[in-house]
Design an enzyme around this catalytic site. Sequence first.
Site, PDB file in Angstrom:
ATOM      1  N   SER B 323       0.818  -1.212   0.000  1.00  7.13           N
ATOM      2  CA  SER B 323       0.000   0.000   0.000  1.00  7.13           C
ATOM      3  C   SER B 323       0.850   1.259   0.000  1.00  7.13           C
ATOM      4  O   SER B 323       2.024   1.247   0.359  1.00  7.13           O
ATOM      5  CB  SER B 323      -0.950   0.007   1.197  1.00  7.13           C
ATOM      6  OG  SER B 323      -0.218   0.281   2.375  1.00  7.13           O
ATOM      7  N   CYS B 324       0.209   2.365  -0.401  1.00 11.12           N
ATOM      8  CA  CYS B 324       0.848   3.687  -0.386  1.00 11.12           C
ATOM      9  C   CYS B 324       0.803   4.265   1.014  1.00 11.12           C
ATOM     10  O   CYS B 324       0.429   5.414   1.198  1.00 11.12           O
ATOM     11  CB  CYS B 324       0.098   4.624  -1.325  1.00 11.12           C
ATOM     12  SG  CYS B 324       0.483   4.371  -3.037  1.00 11.12           S
ATOM     13  N   ASP B 325       1.134   3.481   2.005  1.00 11.00           N
ATOM     14  CA  ASP B 325       1.115   3.971   3.374  1.00 11.00           C
ATOM     15  C   ASP B 325       2.453   3.627   3.980  1.00 11.00           C
ATOM     16  O   ASP B 325       2.867   2.468   3.996  1.00 11.00           O
ATOM     17  CB  ASP B 325      -0.017   3.316   4.157  1.00 11.00           C
ATOM     18  CG  ASP B 325      -0.267   4.046   5.470  1.00 11.00           C
ATOM     19  OD1 ASP B 325       0.722   4.312   6.195  1.00 11.00           O
ATOM     20  OD2 ASP B 325      -1.425   4.367   5.768  1.00 11.00           O
TER      21      ASP B 325
END
Lengths: 376, 376
Positions: B323-325
């Site tokens: 994820s983009c986290d």
Amino acid sequence: MTDRILEFLRNRREDGPCLVLDLDVVRENYMSFSRAMPDTRVFYAVKANPDPNVLELLAGLGSCFDTASVVEIEQVLASGASADRISFGNTIKKERDILRAYQLGVRLFAVDCEAEVEKIARAAPGSRVFCRLLCDGAGAEWPLSRKFGCDPEMAPRVLEHAHRLGLTAFGLSFHVGSQQRNPGMWDGALKTAATIFRDLAERGIVLQMVNLGGGFPTRYLKNVPAVKAYAQSITRSLHKHFGNQIPETIIEPGRGMVGNAGVIEAEVVLISKKADADKVKWVYLDIGKFNGLAETMDEMIRYPIRTAFDGDSTEPCVLAGPSCDSVDVLYEKEPYFLPVSLEIGSKVLIEGTGAYTTTYSSVGFNGFPPLKSYVI
Amino acid sequence: MTDRILEFLRNRREDGPCLVLDLDVVRENYMSFSRAMPDTRVFYAVKANPDPNVLELLAGLGSCFDTASVVEIEQVLASGASADRISFGNTIKKERDILRAYQLGVRLFAVDCEAEVEKIARAAPGSRVFCRLLCDGAGAEWPLSRKFGCDPEMAPRVLEHAHRLGLTAFGLSFHVGSQQRNPGMWDGALKTAATIFRDLAERGIVLQMVNLGGGFPTRYLKNVPAVKAYAQSITRSLHKHFGNQIPETIIEPGRGMVGNAGVIEAEVVLISKKADADKVKWVYLDIGKFNGLAETMDEMIRYPIRTAFDGDSTEPCVLAGPSCDSVDVLYEKEPYFLPVSLEIGSKVLIEGTGAYTTTYSSVGFNGFPPLKSYVI
């Protein structure tokens, strides 16, 4: 908090916590970004809140979109935006997902290493790529790890590799950390970016774009500078480092676009003490880390909480969620002051919860359903 | 890892990570608990994995169930178990949920304060309640906070209050911390429990039950003692502290029942370095903290990972999700050693993932779907 949200909640009868998001606030936020940065294209970070109503509103206003996956790309296309307004901004992509994005018309991709460039050259030939730079995130309330981006020393090689493989080496991106409260933080990254622009230009590769990332804060308990302050500071840095060759710029607000548009209504399930001598009360809500408030992790985001008893005297409380999981505690290291008169069954309003709440919800941890959401 | 799981995965064609859980292992685990503790009733902690196939198997084997919510109670009833085999073990319950549980036939409830006792007296009159004690959780890999339970000094008053309100003050519970590797940890809590039994008996209230909680570990990277060792240690402590008046006992295994029955298959999405001089590689999988591996939070649970290249030389890797986290990093503080020959596209098998994976999955963070699960 808006009157429309209060009105909606007055008429709500269902059980369980819910998010109510006011599209008027999202519209105002979009307009603030556009007005403050008229030469910068806005790519809304879909992951912050992919509700179809939010996407349709922004598509109608002319926004572009930063996406993390093929599912998000499909959600954006379904909202009416065309593929040329989409960036596949995740630096970690399966090659078959790049191919699907390409088949859907997406031509703009993020990279941070040569292996990712090679996937894109194979699956999305001729596309534009931008290379993400590592950035230290100082001053951010939700600082980033080294997960995304490469060392600035490495970036020219990554982009040269893209150029060599027939891709358009389009630009650079960086992210100064989420909920970044210091507008000056963009300056150092822009200085680095300008150096890379010059380096590559000398080798015949002309970059065109700087992606200024997200990081624009929403107001939680502390005041934050207005979008205008960020715009001025960034414009100053652009002129300082790029002179009269200002590149195309884009921003990727997520939290800054929807955070303050949402309010969660929750209920106090239990108030207790662990021992007679304890100085803090425990207040348990029907929402916690696993059904919407994941960003209280390490107590990073501290949401403002309103109750019907505001103004009464307060006392320190540990605030926790309803699940049988001991990590489902929201604020304990720094207790939260709540009214003494708060009771079991009282409703509380948790403000600034329009971003990063619904999608972080678990599918059903402990049997609790995901956070309900109403977009009005 | 079992042959049946390997066989299933050999024939699987779908994209994306998945959990495969072997019911034969769950059956063996149940039998181990029953054999090792023949006088103790097993209440499976449904939250660990509420898959209907798991619940049906355990219902058929005669298990009882520890539940956290009305939804879990309904899931257990749907599996064929009767309501008298259900404990509503969450100490944080809405009064209307207690009422619904009561209407469904549940008569056993956990409490840790007087306010909760009052709710139960109103909504579930005449029911049995047990009071949870605070326990420090030393020796556990996933230690508990003070969220559940009250100080042992306070417990007699809570149970007296229940007695006064017409409820059956049934017993005590405690939890020594999840993934508890020291069988001796039950001794201190049993000593405290015996003291409370005597105190209350002097006041005419005869408690009958001690809920020994969960905490029974599953094997991840380190060896853990067998169930038998826990049983012997607990039996010794029961005799030592309760003499010849041994109370009824129950246990609530969750991880210990299903953890080692499951394996997650995932795929390597990207392998990269952040800078030329970096000593560690970054390995990104298509599963992370938000689609199944939430228990890597603070790197607490360290899962064994198998690859097709095991036996080759290894190197230190930071392991991260897709994820983009930036918090979606599994192991960074203590890098994970993986084969040098591992490639983008390689499959990896993450063992010991039958508990606390599917239900922790987010509904769709970044557009990634919840973890798929196959129970065989």
